[in-house]
Design a protein around this motif. Sequence first.
Motif, short mmCIF file in Angstrom:
data_model
loop_
_atom_site.label_atom_id
_atom_site.label_comp_id
_atom_site.label_asym_id
_atom_site.label_seq_id
_atom_site.Cartn_x
_atom_site.Cartn_y
_atom_site.Cartn_z
N THR A 1 6.51 9.20 -9.18
CA THR A 1 5.43 9.63 -8.28
C THR A 1 5.77 9.38 -6.81
OG1 THR A 1 4.37 7.45 -8.52
CG2 THR A 1 3.61 9.22 -9.98
N GLY A 2 6.68 8.47 -6.53
CA GLY A 2 6.94 8.01 -5.16
C GLY A 2 7.32 9.09 -4.19
N GLY A 3 8.15 10.06 -4.61
CA GLY A 3 8.58 11.10 -3.69
C GLY A 3 7.59 12.25 -3.58
N ILE A 4 6.62 12.29 -4.47
CA ILE A 4 5.68 13.42 -4.53
C ILE A 4 4.29 13.02 -4.04
CG2 ILE A 4 4.67 15.17 -6.07
CD1 ILE A 4 7.05 14.48 -8.00
N ASN A 5 3.84 11.85 -4.49
CA ASN A 5 2.51 11.36 -4.14
C ASN A 5 2.59 9.83 -3.98
OD1 ASN A 5 -0.22 10.84 -3.86
ND2 ASN A 5 -0.82 11.66 -5.85
N PRO A 6 3.21 9.36 -2.88
CA PRO A 6 3.50 7.92 -2.75
C PRO A 6 2.26 7.05 -2.62
CG PRO A 6 4.04 9.09 -0.72
CD PRO A 6 3.70 10.13 -1.73
N PHE A 7 2.39 5.87 -3.20
CA PHE A 7 1.31 4.86 -3.18
C PHE A 7 1.99 3.50 -3.05
CE2 PHE A 7 -1.31 1.91 -5.84
CZ PHE A 7 -2.45 1.89 -5.05
N CYS A 8 1.61 2.73 -2.04
CA CYS A 8 2.30 1.47 -1.74
C CYS A 8 1.61 0.27 -2.37
CB CYS A 8 2.40 1.27 -0.23
SG CYS A 8 3.37 2.54 0.59
N TRP A 9 2.41 -0.78 -2.60
CA TRP A 9 1.85 -2.01 -3.20
C TRP A 9 0.74 -2.58 -2.32
CZ3 TRP A 9 2.76 -2.78 -8.04
CH2 TRP A 9 3.98 -2.39 -8.61
N GLY A 10 0.89 -2.47 -1.00
CA GLY A 10 -0.12 -3.02 -0.10
C GLY A 10 -1.48 -2.36 -0.24
N GLU A 11 -1.52 -1.11 -0.71
CA GLU A 11 -2.79 -0.40 -0.90
C GLU A 11 -3.52 -0.86 -2.15
OE1 GLU A 11 -2.58 4.00 -0.07
OE2 GLU A 11 -0.43 3.57 -0.11
N MET A 12 -2.78 -1.45 -3.08
CA MET A 12 -3.36 -1.78 -4.38
C MET A 12 -4.37 -2.92 -4.31
SD MET A 12 -1.44 -2.58 -7.98
CE MET A 12 -0.74 -0.95 -8.08
N GLU A 13 -4.10 -3.89 -3.42
CA GLU A 13 -4.91 -5.12 -3.38
C GLU A 13 -6.40 -4.83 -3.29
OE1 GLU A 13 -5.54 -8.77 -0.22
OE2 GLU A 13 -3.56 -7.85 -0.37
N ASN A 14 -6.82 -4.03 -2.30
CA ASN A 14 -8.25 -3.77 -2.09
C ASN A 14 -8.87 -3.02 -3.26
OD1 ASN A 14 -8.23 -5.07 0.39
ND2 ASN A 14 -7.74 -3.19 1.51
N TYR A 15 -8.14 -2.01 -3.79
CA TYR A 15 -8.67 -1.24 -4.92
C TYR A 15 -8.93 -2.13 -6.13
CZ TYR A 15 -7.09 3.00 -2.44
OH TYR A 15 -6.90 4.01 -1.53
N VAL A 16 -7.95 -3.00 -6.43
CA VAL A 16 -8.05 -3.85 -7.63
C VAL A 16 -9.17 -4.85 -7.50
CG1 VAL A 16 -6.84 -5.61 -8.98
CG2 VAL A 16 -5.62 -3.55 -8.26
N ILE A 17 -9.21 -5.58 -6.37
CA ILE A 17 -10.22 -6.63 -6.20
C ILE A 17 -11.63 -6.03 -6.15
CG2 ILE A 17 -11.03 -8.49 -4.71
CD1 ILE A 17 -8.37 -9.00 -6.27
N ALA A 18 -11.77 -4.91 -5.44
CA ALA A 18 -13.10 -4.27 -5.35
C ALA A 18 -13.58 -3.81 -6.73
CB ALA A 18 -13.03 -3.08 -4.40
N THR A 19 -12.66 -3.27 -7.54
CA THR A 19 -13.05 -2.80 -8.88
C THR A 19 -13.47 -3.95 -9.77
OG1 THR A 19 -11.53 -0.92 -8.74
CG2 THR A 19 -12.25 -1.56 -10.94
N TYR A 20 -12.71 -5.05 -9.73
CA TYR A 20 -13.04 -6.19 -10.60
C TYR A 20 -14.29 -6.93 -10.13
CZ TYR A 20 -8.89 -5.81 -13.54
OH TYR A 20 -7.95 -5.38 -14.44
N LYS A 21 -14.68 -6.76 -8.87
CA LYS A 21 -15.95 -7.36 -8.43
C LYS A 21 -17.13 -6.49 -8.88
CE LYS A 21 -14.36 -10.20 -4.60
NZ LYS A 21 -14.34 -10.43 -3.14
N ARG A 22 -16.90 -5.17 -8.95
CA ARG A 22 -17.96 -4.28 -9.48
C ARG A 22 -18.03 -4.34 -10.99
NH1 ARG A 22 -15.77 -0.70 -5.66
NH2 ARG A 22 -14.62 0.39 -7.30
#
Length: 515
Positions: free
Chosen positions: A307-328
């Motif tokens: 996915t990295g060359g087509i639709n990149p997503f960085c490790w730094g972006e994951m933190e907020n998504y994960v924590i916010a989801t587990y709080k909800r």
Amino acid sequence: MSSVATYYNGKSVLITGATGFMGKVLVEKLLRSSPDVKAVYILVRPKSGQSMQERVVDMVKCKVFDRVREGWPNFHEKIKAINAELTQPNLAICPEDTRELLSEVNIVFHCAATVRFDEPLKHALLLNVMGTQQLLVLARQMHNLEAFIHVSTAYANCNQRHIEEVIYPPPVEPKKLFSLVEWMDESLVQEITPKLIGDWPNTYTFTKALTEYLVQQEKGGLNVAIIRPSIVGASWQEPFPGWIDNFNGTSGFLIAAGKGIIRTVKCNLDAVADIVPVDVAINLILAAGWYTAVHRPKSMLIYNCTTGGINPFCWGEMENYVIATYKRNPLEKAFRIPSANMTSNYLIHQYWTTVSHRVPALLYDLYLRLTGRKPRMMKIFNRLHRTMTLLEYFTSQTWEWSSDNMNMLMNQLSPKDKKLFCFDVRQLHWSEYIENYCVGTKKYLLNEDMAGIPAAKQHLRKLRNIQYAFNTTLLVIIWRVFIARSQMAQNIWYFVVNLCYKFLSYFRASSTLRH
């Protein structure tokens, strides 16, 4: 009509690794999209005290088959289990089963492998390389074989920065390495493993590179394709969003973060987290099987499924998504409130490891000892830290993969097949996917009922109150022990408080003048 789905109807398919994560999704998608498939042969061995039959019964009961079960309640009748062992000569398949496979099988999907990064080299060679060699010997004897699809990994050549869809020659001939480790004592093999694997980070990626080379050398006249998925994660859409059934790689860390066990992760925040949903990989595998069998490419095609060359997503972006989801959607019986600190700085990581991991683990284990229970938290942290160390190589770097063959295959599909066997990751929305992934770990891995979310939130509120009480107590102790007994400490304390008061007064006065 779907050309891909229609092709598999009436065909007999052999799948290795069918009881694993990717294997189950492959079997499910094949049976659901091509219900008239003649037979799905799966190679299974007894494991962990379970017989072959017991493992197959457990597999077909799995929730991943719920959609197939609704439409075809007797889907399991299509599945034919063959007792086999990849590490044994001739795969240890009995003569009767061998004859049936040789006369019936039309397509082979080879998914079986050990995915442990710290697997001893000798065992990794036996299963990943020699097992594939034995399967190729069997495949070359099959009378009606139309395609052989080998599932590798995008990290097989991770010692390269830019990875083309080609076979890279390994530093040693696989057969010579077989001969070397065959007579050598296990402890001696372990000792020389770092020298043998060279600039590969572990035995898994090294043996996968050897296997790709061996497939190219020994495929003979077979129509072969190699699929290279990157980090395989929970499903994106099929059979339902967020399905996951193992704790390997990313999944284990998501749960550890959701439980509040892990608070710090060392990684490069700007490095690409090359996660590919399992259903994307499976759709590509099935489409490649159809294309290899029907179009018979002149040369062996390799597909980088990333996915990295087509639709990149960085490790730094994951933190907020994960924590916010587990709080909800909190996990039940969390150890602490979900929180994470992702950093590439070694000293900061070590500080947070001590403060947020080791000290709380020691205190909790002390509490367990005092209440007459067996301490366990320090063991859990040590195991997680070992795994984090093994994964650090992949979370601190970014690779570039060519995807020309994957794009070519996508263009060969009809509009119907592009929808039914979607592997176009440009359509993937990462925030939605990560949320479904986290919820999937709760529903499918931990088997927690979503109706229990209010109680889990109440538990988090309780943990927050405990945290506030603990911090307040700690401040009082620090005051009593260090500040109240020292005139110098008191002077510093009063100076800091006075300075803060003056700043507040200044800002208040400035605000009043403006109004």
